[in-house]
Design an enzyme around this catalytic site. Structure first.
Site, PDB file in Angstrom:
ATOM      1  N   TYR A 106      -7.237   9.571   7.693  1.00 54.75           N
ATOM      2  CA  TYR A 106      -6.028   8.781   7.942  1.00 54.75           C
ATOM      3  C   TYR A 106      -5.904   8.396   9.421  1.00 54.75           C
ATOM      4  CZ  TYR A 106      -4.400  10.303   3.301  1.00 54.75           C
ATOM      5  OH  TYR A 106      -4.281  10.555   1.962  1.00 54.75           O
ATOM      6  N   SER A 139       1.189   7.550  -3.648  1.00 50.57           N
ATOM      7  CA  SER A 139       1.730   6.181  -3.759  1.00 50.57           C
ATOM      8  C   SER A 139       2.820   6.063  -4.832  1.00 50.57           C
ATOM      9  CB  SER A 139       0.614   5.160  -4.012  1.00 50.57           C
ATOM     10  OG  SER A 139      -0.135   4.908  -2.843  1.00 50.57           O
ATOM     11  N   PRO A 140       3.865   6.890  -4.757  1.00 46.81           N
ATOM     12  CA  PRO A 140       4.897   6.868  -5.805  1.00 46.81           C
ATOM     13  C   PRO A 140       5.755   5.609  -5.842  1.00 46.81           C
ATOM     14  CG  PRO A 140       5.557   8.303  -3.993  1.00 46.81           C
ATOM     15  CD  PRO A 140       4.130   7.927  -3.734  1.00 46.81           C
ATOM     16  N   VAL A 173       5.621  -2.332  -2.497  1.00 41.43           N
ATOM     17  CA  VAL A 173       6.461  -1.484  -3.354  1.00 41.43           C
ATOM     18  C   VAL A 173       7.112  -2.307  -4.463  1.00 41.43           C
ATOM     19  CG1 VAL A 173       6.915   0.196  -1.521  1.00 41.43           C
ATOM     20  CG2 VAL A 173       8.453  -1.728  -1.816  1.00 41.43           C
ATOM     21  N   PHE A 174       7.325  -1.649  -5.608  1.00 47.10           N
ATOM     22  CA  PHE A 174       7.998  -2.346  -6.712  1.00 47.10           C
ATOM     23  C   PHE A 174       9.516  -2.338  -6.534  1.00 47.10           C
ATOM     24  CE2 PHE A 174       9.344   1.605  -8.613  1.00 47.10           C
ATOM     25  CZ  PHE A 174       8.305   2.510  -8.386  1.00 47.10           C
TER      26      PHE A 174
HETATM   27  N1  LIG Z   1      -5.502  11.253  -2.304  1.00 46.74           N
HETATM   28  C1  LIG Z   1      -5.577   9.963  -2.087  1.00 46.74           C
HETATM   29  O1  LIG Z   1      -6.575   9.300  -2.425  1.00 46.74           O
HETATM   30  C2  LIG Z   1      -4.425   9.279  -1.421  1.00 46.74           C
HETATM   31  C3  LIG Z   1      -4.398   7.877  -1.307  1.00 46.74           C
HETATM   32  C4  LIG Z   1      -3.306   7.300  -0.675  1.00 46.74           C
HETATM   33  C5  LIG Z   1      -2.270   8.071  -0.165  1.00 46.74           C
HETATM   34  N2  LIG Z   1      -2.331   9.421  -0.279  1.00 46.74           N
HETATM   35  C6  LIG Z   1      -1.240  10.284   0.233  1.00 46.74           C
HETATM   36  O2  LIG Z   1      -0.069   9.887  -0.396  1.00 46.74           O
HETATM   37  C7  LIG Z   1       0.941   9.552   0.573  1.00 46.74           C
HETATM   38  C8  LIG Z   1       1.788   8.472   0.011  1.00 46.74           C
HETATM   39  O3  LIG Z   1       1.035   7.277  -0.204  1.00 46.74           O
HETATM   40  P1  LIG Z   1       1.694   5.874   0.123  1.00 46.74           P
HETATM   41  O4  LIG Z   1       2.132   5.837   1.531  1.00 46.74           O
HETATM   42  O5  LIG Z   1       0.785   4.816  -0.365  1.00 46.74           O
HETATM   43  O6  LIG Z   1       2.968   5.962  -0.856  1.00 46.74           O
HETATM   44  P2  LIG Z   1       4.373   5.286  -0.989  1.00 46.74           P
HETATM   45  O7  LIG Z   1       5.382   6.299  -0.596  1.00 46.74           O
HETATM   46  O8  LIG Z   1       4.423   4.747  -2.366  1.00 46.74           O
HETATM   47  O9  LIG Z   1       4.401   4.072   0.025  1.00 46.74           O
HETATM   48  C9  LIG Z   1       4.897   4.179   1.309  1.00 46.74           C
HETATM   49  C10 LIG Z   1       5.054   2.808   1.879  1.00 46.74           C
HETATM   50  O10 LIG Z   1       6.025   2.097   1.104  1.00 46.74           O
HETATM   51  C11 LIG Z   1       7.086   1.710   1.943  1.00 46.74           C
HETATM   52  N3  LIG Z   1       8.345   1.853   1.198  1.00 46.74           N
HETATM   53  C12 LIG Z   1       8.750   2.934   0.515  1.00 46.74           C
HETATM   54  N4  LIG Z   1       9.940   2.682  -0.071  1.00 46.74           N
HETATM   55  C13 LIG Z   1      10.268   1.437   0.260  1.00 46.74           C
HETATM   56  C14 LIG Z   1      11.357   0.596  -0.064  1.00 46.74           C
HETATM   57  N5  LIG Z   1      12.376   1.017  -0.829  1.00 46.74           N
HETATM   58  N6  LIG Z   1      11.362  -0.663   0.422  1.00 46.74           N
HETATM   59  C15 LIG Z   1      10.365  -1.092   1.198  1.00 46.74           C
HETATM   60  N7  LIG Z   1       9.293  -0.344   1.555  1.00 46.74           N
HETATM   61  C16 LIG Z   1       9.243   0.912   1.071  1.00 46.74           C
HETATM   62  C17 LIG Z   1       7.045   2.606   3.129  1.00 46.74           C
HETATM   63  O11 LIG Z   1       7.648   1.933   4.209  1.00 46.74           O
HETATM   64  P3  LIG Z   1       8.570   2.757   5.246  1.00 46.74           P
HETATM   65  O12 LIG Z   1       7.609   3.597   6.016  1.00 46.74           O
HETATM   66  O13 LIG Z   1       9.197   1.668   6.042  1.00 46.74           O
HETATM   67  O14 LIG Z   1       9.523   3.557   4.438  1.00 46.74           O
HETATM   68  C18 LIG Z   1       5.563   2.812   3.300  1.00 46.74           C
HETATM   69  O15 LIG Z   1       4.976   1.724   3.986  1.00 46.74           O
HETATM   70  C19 LIG Z   1       0.161   9.218   1.838  1.00 46.74           C
HETATM   71  O16 LIG Z   1       0.910   9.443   3.002  1.00 46.74           O
HETATM   72  C20 LIG Z   1      -1.000  10.182   1.728  1.00 46.74           C
HETATM   73  O17 LIG Z   1      -0.583  11.435   2.231  1.00 46.74           O
HETATM   74  C21 LIG Z   1      -3.385  10.029  -0.904  1.00 46.74           C
END
Ligand SMILES: NC(=O)c1ccc[n+]([C@@H]2O[C@H](COP(=O)([O-])OP(=O)(O)OC[C@H]3O[C@@H](n4cnc5c(N)ncnc54)[C@H](OP(=O)(O)O)[C@@H]3O)[C@@H](O)[C@H]2O)c1
Length: 309
Positions: free
Chosen positions: A52, A218-219, A228-229
């Protein structure tokens, strides 16, 4: 904050995890505020990866530099990181696993990792090498627990034939709009229906049968890192109507409903939040233990486009 006693481990931890994949652009002050918000709502589990941040160990280092944990603070949290992704390829060689963990420990400014995950299945995996690396890391006290990410049941079984330590974790992608993990089973054995195709060889049932905790990454993402949805009324009007209605009913924000759809599942998922905003961490926390009814859970599922045959 709901706590889970994780099977195959001595851990009782929050069912929400703060993921640190997106902190690259934050200031140290903002990283501290994000961490503090997570601790205040009861999150005690933090997810990293060596990869990361655009250069090796960069997000780990930003976290380690910003959050100087005292020994007692360190003991109160679970720090998980991952290894195995290199630029353009995957590498589960013993040499890489060992060198990556050493660099993670240095970047995170800690003597031990609570959990180490193998990030994505390496096509060239030699499980004997993984086993040797895990033994060395465990006996040196550098890693306390091991697991995988994005692995299928067969890939886990292969590792288990050689690895001596339990593998209690698998981190996989899951959101209301990216739910093949759950959706295939709901529409099993239906000819001509894409949803019916298992993309993970029955991982959800395998995990429950084998006491493995699934961590949902990525919830809030629509699909694979494409936004995001929540609030996307063009692509998901029906889903956002349903989410908004439930948010009003439970007096929470849509963020909490998106979390609750995952935490409501009896497999006891942990949800890995990727937000960089303290306020969204607080909003998400309201979904940690919000018991959607069966009808509400299925309504969100169908509003996202899945079939309940
Ligand atoms: N194991 C794997 O292969 C893998 C892959 C990917 C990720 N991960 C882990 O999973 C974690 C989460 O993944 P992710 O970051 O993709 O997940 P996420 O929580 O679905 O997405 C976060 C992103 O969405 C934005 N967001 C969230 N809610 C929002 C809303 N209501 N309106 C607008 N934007 C919104 C956030 O912006 P803001 O920051 O502005 O809130 C951020 O840019 C990562 O940090 C990592 O630790 C693991």
């Amino acid at each position: 904050m709901k706590k889970l006693s994780l099977p195959q481990t001595d851990l009782t931890v929050s069912n929400l995890i703060l993921g640190l994949m997106r902190i690259t652009e934050l200031s140290d002050e903002e990283i501290r505020a994000l961490f503090a918000a997570a601790r205040e709502v009861g999150i005690d589990f933090f997810d990293h990866a060596d990869v990361y941040g655009g250069k090796p160990h960069y997000c780990e280092q930003r976290f380690g530099d910003a959050i100087r944990l005292s020994p007692s603070e360190r003991e109160e949290v679970v720090i998980q990181t991952k290894t195995g992704i290199r630029p353009g390829y995957f590498d589960f060689s013993k040499e890489h696993i060992l060198e990556s963990v050493d660099a993670s420990l240095a970047a995170l400014r800690t003597d031990y990792l609570d959990v180490l995950l193998l990030h994505r299945p390496d096509a060239l995996v030699e499980p004997e090498e993984v086993a040797a690396a895990f033994d060395e890391l465990e006996s040196a006290g550098k890693v306390r627990r091991f697991g995988v990410s994005n692995h299928t049941p067969g890939q886990i079984e292969l590792l288990k034939k050689y690895v001596r330590q339990p593998l209690p974790f698998n981190q996989v992608q899951l959101s209301i709009t990216h739910a093949p993990l759950i959706a295939a089973g709901v529409a099993s054995n239906m000819q001509g229906l894409d949803q019916s195709i298992s993309r993970d060889n029955g991982l959800l049932d395998y995990s429950r049968l084998n006491d493995m905790t699934l961590q949902a990454w990525s919830p809030f993402q629509k699909q694979f890192f494409n936004g995001v949805f929540l609030g996307d009324r063009e692509e998901y009007p029906e889903l956002n109507d349903a989410i908004d209605e439930l948010a009003a009913k439970y007096e929470v924000t849509p963020t909490a409903i998106a979390v609750a759809w995952i935490t409501r599942h009896p497999a006891d998922f942990q949800v890995v939040l990727g937000t960089t905003k303290p306020e969204r961490v607080r909003e998400a926390a309201a979904g940690s233990d919000l018991p959607l009814t069966r009808e509400e859970w299925y309504r969100l599922f169908t509003a996202a486009g899945y079939l309940v045959p």
